[in-house]
Design an enzyme around this catalytic site. Structure first.
Site, short mmCIF file in Angstrom:
data_model
loop_
_atom_site.label_atom_id
_atom_site.label_comp_id
_atom_site.label_asym_id
_atom_site.label_seq_id
_atom_site.Cartn_x
_atom_site.Cartn_y
_atom_site.Cartn_z
N GLU A 196 -1.36 -1.07 -4.79
CA GLU A 196 -2.59 -0.51 -4.95
C GLU A 196 -2.51 0.58 -6.12
O GLU A 196 -1.42 1.29 -6.23
CB GLU A 196 -2.97 0.56 -3.66
CG GLU A 196 -4.26 1.05 -3.66
CD GLU A 196 -4.54 1.94 -2.64
OE1 GLU A 196 -4.79 1.22 -1.50
OE2 GLU A 196 -4.90 2.84 -2.64
N ASP B 157 0.97 -1.21 0.01
CA ASP B 157 -0.04 0.09 0.04
C ASP B 157 1.00 1.27 0.02
O ASP B 157 1.32 1.64 1.09
CB ASP B 157 -0.86 -0.08 1.28
CG ASP B 157 -1.88 1.34 1.28
OD1 ASP B 157 -2.20 1.64 0.24
OD2 ASP B 157 -2.07 1.48 2.49
N ASP C 246 -2.07 0.95 7.50
CA ASP C 246 -1.38 0.74 5.99
C ASP C 246 -0.92 -0.79 5.91
O ASP C 246 -1.01 -1.23 4.98
CB ASP C 246 -0.31 1.62 5.76
CG ASP C 246 -0.60 3.01 6.31
OD1 ASP C 246 -0.67 3.79 5.36
OD2 ASP C 246 -0.64 3.43 7.30
#
Lengths: 182, 182
Positions: A68, A7, A141
């Site tokens: 992502e 991420d 995260d």
């Protein structure tokens, strides 16, 4: 199959490693974050992200990396750092010849919770349930990175299922054709 | 001093190498573009950008690298690719321990033409004049990269001038203090 989910972010880059295979339970191997100090210059921070990701790749040797996919409609200040850190993550994996998949946040949410609009708490709760943990991985995260890895394993599995179903269908058609002399 | 200017982009990443020093004429060493095919996946494209930049760093061994600072207010689709390619360029230079400076487009335009709102044609014409060329470097991204390198050499020079002026001022103050027994 081992997947490293990333991420991306400059201040905190979430990372999570999940082992899994079609029809097997998934296992959390490790989760954490690569951090760079907000008061450092961009070159030093990007270098820090690269060194951190390289360390995770060295330590856990994943078979694939899921990052992502960033969209520009988010907060413009944040999105630049996310795009920059994401580019570094993608290149670190690509340099090693690892397959890199990009999943959007709504793809991840939909894969994990069934809804593309699920909130962070819901995703965290499902991640914990899927991996049989007492709670979602910390920091937040890291939980998002683990969710990315799960999404990748499941979507990959779904695609593999479909491919096998198509092969089986083709095989049956062929058998039927031969049986009827067509 | 040799500066590599980089105008980041996924489709065309402009690159330009300029030699110069305070009070000397500037010389264009090389200019061109690192290109990646628009139909390739992002990981392959970012890898292509990295390999291209590495090649320019190997071939021309600059003392410093100047990269365009990206702002999110531009076209959102373009800005993501620019941010991603820019991050790769910054990390390639930082990995080698090279100083990396980020200049905004208006800083570059102001340094080259005297106006932060100059158009591309005006910047190209001034780049050609400064470097004693028959016309601006091609493609346009290469001209922008060369302008970045010139901006960096001149701003660096200006900063060096100021630092020397400050030192000279401090030296005179000290001499005056001693002369007056203060």
């Amino acid at each position: 199959m081992r997947v490293l989910g990333i991420d991306p972010g400059l201040t905190r880059c979430g990372v999570g490693v999940v082992d899994g295979a079609v029809g097997r339970t998934l296992t959390l191997v490790a989760a954490g974050a690569v951090r760079t100090p907000a008061d450092e210059e961009l070159p030093a921070r990007l270098l820090g992200v690269e060194q951190g990701i390289e360390q995770w790749l060295d330590d856990y040797r994943p078979d694939a990396v899921a990052v992502e996919r960033v969209f520009a409609q988010h907060n413009v200040r944040t999105v630049m750092g996310t795009a920059q850190a994401g580019a570094i993550a993608v290149v670190c994996a690509a340099r090693r010849g690892l397959p890199v998949a990009l999943h959007t946040p709504s793809e991840v949410k939909a894969a994990i919770t069934g809804s593309g609009r699920a909130d962070k708490a819901q995703v965290g709760a499902m991640v914990a349930r899927i991996l049989r943990l007492d709670g979602p991985p910390r920091p937040a995260d890291a939980a998002d990175a683990v969710a990315l890895a799960i999404c990748h394993l499941w979507r990959g599995s779904a695609q593999a299922h479909l491919a096998r179903a198509r092969q089986e269908f083709a095989r049956r058609i062929e058998t039927a054709r031969q049986a009827h002399g067509l």
